[in-house]
Design a protein around this motif. Structure first.
Motif, PDB file in Angstrom:
ATOM      1  N   VAL A 140      12.376  -2.607   4.041  1.00 44.20           N
ATOM      2  CA  VAL A 140      11.451  -3.744   4.209  1.00 44.20           C
ATOM      3  C   VAL A 140      10.631  -3.630   5.494  1.00 44.20           C
ATOM      4  CG1 VAL A 140      11.314  -6.263   4.401  1.00 44.20           C
ATOM      5  CG2 VAL A 140      12.954  -5.229   2.844  1.00 44.20           C
ATOM      6  N   LYS A 188       8.994   0.757   5.431  1.00 42.44           N
ATOM      7  CA  LYS A 188       8.277   1.384   4.323  1.00 42.44           C
ATOM      8  C   LYS A 188       7.375   0.356   3.647  1.00 42.44           C
ATOM      9  CE  LYS A 188      10.125   5.340   4.963  1.00 42.44           C
ATOM     10  NZ  LYS A 188      11.349   5.888   4.458  1.00 42.44           N
ATOM     11  N   GLY A 189       6.800   0.760   2.525  1.00 46.19           N
ATOM     12  CA  GLY A 189       5.920  -0.151   1.809  1.00 46.19           C
ATOM     13  C   GLY A 189       4.491  -0.016   2.302  1.00 46.19           C
ATOM     14  N   VAL A 190       3.616  -0.841   1.729  1.00 47.74           N
ATOM     15  CA  VAL A 190       2.207  -0.793   2.112  1.00 47.74           C
ATOM     16  C   VAL A 190       2.056  -1.361   3.523  1.00 47.74           C
ATOM     17  CG1 VAL A 190      -0.100  -1.632   1.572  1.00 47.74           C
ATOM     18  CG2 VAL A 190       1.475  -1.059  -0.287  1.00 47.74           C
ATOM     19  N   VAL A 191       1.493  -0.578   4.416  1.00 47.66           N
ATOM     20  CA  VAL A 191       1.301  -1.001   5.800  1.00 47.66           C
ATOM     21  C   VAL A 191      -0.179  -1.240   6.039  1.00 47.66           C
ATOM     22  CG1 VAL A 191       1.538  -0.350   8.217  1.00 47.66           C
ATOM     23  CG2 VAL A 191       3.287   0.322   6.578  1.00 47.66           C
ATOM     24  N   LEU A 192      -0.517  -2.417   6.503  1.00 45.64           N
ATOM     25  CA  LEU A 192      -1.925  -2.756   6.662  1.00 45.64           C
ATOM     26  C   LEU A 192      -2.264  -3.065   8.095  1.00 45.64           C
ATOM     27  CD1 LEU A 192      -1.931  -5.140   3.665  1.00 45.64           C
ATOM     28  CD2 LEU A 192      -2.958  -2.886   3.746  1.00 45.64           C
ATOM     29  N   ARG A 222       4.817  -4.185   3.550  1.00 40.80           N
ATOM     30  CA  ARG A 222       5.800  -4.229   4.615  1.00 40.80           C
ATOM     31  C   ARG A 222       6.026  -5.675   5.051  1.00 40.80           C
ATOM     32  NH1 ARG A 222       6.531  -0.716  10.089  1.00 40.80           N
ATOM     33  NH2 ARG A 222       4.756  -1.818  10.902  1.00 40.80           N
ATOM     34  N   VAL A 235       5.284   4.653  -1.875  1.00 38.42           N
ATOM     35  CA  VAL A 235       3.934   4.130  -1.674  1.00 38.42           C
ATOM     36  C   VAL A 235       3.103   5.273  -1.088  1.00 38.42           C
ATOM     37  CG1 VAL A 235       2.559   2.592  -0.234  1.00 38.42           C
ATOM     38  CG2 VAL A 235       4.624   1.730  -1.348  1.00 38.42           C
ATOM     39  N   LEU A 246      -1.843   4.363   1.911  1.00 38.96           N
ATOM     40  CA  LEU A 246      -1.540   2.931   2.056  1.00 38.96           C
ATOM     41  C   LEU A 246      -0.441   2.694   3.080  1.00 38.96           C
ATOM     42  CD1 LEU A 246      -1.708   1.953  -1.701  1.00 38.96           C
ATOM     43  CD2 LEU A 246      -3.290   1.225   0.078  1.00 38.96           C
ATOM     44  N   ARG A 247      -0.110   3.742   3.829  1.00 41.73           N
ATOM     45  CA  ARG A 247       0.982   3.598   4.795  1.00 41.73           C
ATOM     46  C   ARG A 247       0.460   3.433   6.214  1.00 41.73           C
ATOM     47  NH1 ARG A 247       5.079   2.824   5.213  1.00 41.73           N
ATOM     48  NH2 ARG A 247       6.180   4.592   6.036  1.00 41.73           N
ATOM     49  N   GLY A 248      -0.754   2.903   6.342  1.00 41.05           N
ATOM     50  CA  GLY A 248      -1.289   2.576   7.665  1.00 41.05           C
ATOM     51  C   GLY A 248      -1.968   3.741   8.344  1.00 41.05           C
TER      52      GLY A 248
END
Lengths: 71, 260
Positions: free
Chosen positions: A22, A25-29, B84, B254, B258-260
């Motif tokens: 959480v 990882k995941g989409v980081v903006l 995230r 992902v 899209l990982r920054g």
């Protein structure tokens, strides 16, 4: 869960498994969001340290919420 | 007095069909995509407030669990691309702009994981069971075990130390071999797979040494789980223990853009 898998293979998800996904990882903006990527990175590092320090209690069979360690 | 912000948990294809989610979870739809969001107070999730909250372990644990729970309920009905923790926009328009500006990347990333879930597999070697099981396949260890059982006094001590070292080396070798065998067979049963950092015992909550921490993107779950059960049956008598977690939203799959 398929029935042919031995039930002892399935484990309770640990908080570390959760934190590793959480927060790491995941989409980081970046951009319009309220919190910077670096802030969340810092929290991730801090949480891993915290989890290591409460792990001793958990090994003794006490399920510990990470917050309890700070009270 | 406080304004609302928009906490973005993840992105799904629109329209996703009926979702069984918490009452405060709303979809923000923009073209072919929808954000899974809930309104949050900026008193709590605004930048200055948030930096303070991030030092509060109770608040963190509660919200990390909530993030995952929201996504797991969505995952039960449809594929979701997880964001995230604490991805919070100030306005709904900001969420829409993100969905439209990154539409191509998001659509491609969703297609890659569509109909698939992430499963976690961890493997540990139990020292005692290995000493009694896998180690005994080594002839030198078998002989030394027999000798040590007959030896007496100082010699018994020295030989048991030598045996311990030998079993330790053999255990390390077995752990590496088992991990690479596991990973390669699990990859065959999955679409993709990645190796995650091993967790030291104080973090994994188990005394045994972790030898594999893998995440796999799986479309045929029953097939993957059958393979895992077969591996467990083959390797457990030698001291290997397996743990399965998930299904997870595909956090580890992902795409890089899209990982920054």
């Amino acid at each position: 869960m398929s029935s042919d898998l031995r039930p002892d293979l399935r484990q309770q998800v640990t908080l570390l498994d959760l934190v590793d996904r959480v927060l790491n990882k995941g989409v980081v903006l970046s951009g319009d969001i309220t919190l910077s990527v670096a802030d969340v990175d810092l929290v991730y590092v801090g949480l891993r340290v915290l989890l290591a320090s409460v792990a001793t209690l958990e090994e003794q069979g006490m399920p510990v919420a990470i917050g309890d360690a700070l009270r | 007095m406080s304004a609302d912000g928009w906490y973005l948990y993840g992105v799904v294809e629109a329209p996703p069909g009926p979702l069984d989610v918490e009452p405060d979870v709303e979809l923000v739809t923009e073209g072919p995509l929808a954000g899974v969001t809930s309104r949050v107070s900026l008193d709590e999730f605004g930048d200055s407030a948030l930096s303070e909250r991030l030092g509060d372990a109770v608040w963190l644990e509660e919200n990390i669990r909530r993030h995952e729970q929201v996504l797991e309920r969505v995952l039960a009905s449809t594929t979701v691309l997880p964001c995230r923790f604490c991805t919070v926009y100030r306005t709904e328009a900001d969420v829409r702009r993100f969905l439209s500006e990154r539409q191509d990347q998001l659509t491609a990333a969703l297609a890659e994981v569509s109909g698939r879930v992430e499963l976690g597999v961890k493997a540990f070697v139990d020292p005692e069971r290995f000493a009694a099981g896998g180690a005994q396949e080594n002839e030198q260890i078998r002989e030394l075990t027999a000798q040590t059982a007959q030896a007496e006094g100082g010699r018994a001590y020295l030989e048991s130390r030598r045996l311990e070292r030998l079993v330790g080396d053999e255990r390390a070798r077995f752990g590496q071999e088992a991990a690479s065998q596991l990973h390669s067979r699990l990859l065959d049963a999955a679409e993709r797979g990645v190796l995650l950092d091993l967790q030291r015992p104080e973090l994994s909550g188990r005394d045994e040494e972790m030898v594999l921490n893998g995440a796999y993107l799986v479309s045929d779950r029953p097939g993957f789980e059958r393979e895992l059960a077969a591996l467990a049956a083959e390797l457990s008598s030698r001291g290997l223990e397996l743990e399965l977690t998930g299904p997870w939203p595909p956090y580890n799959f992902v795409s890089e853009e899209l990982r920054g």
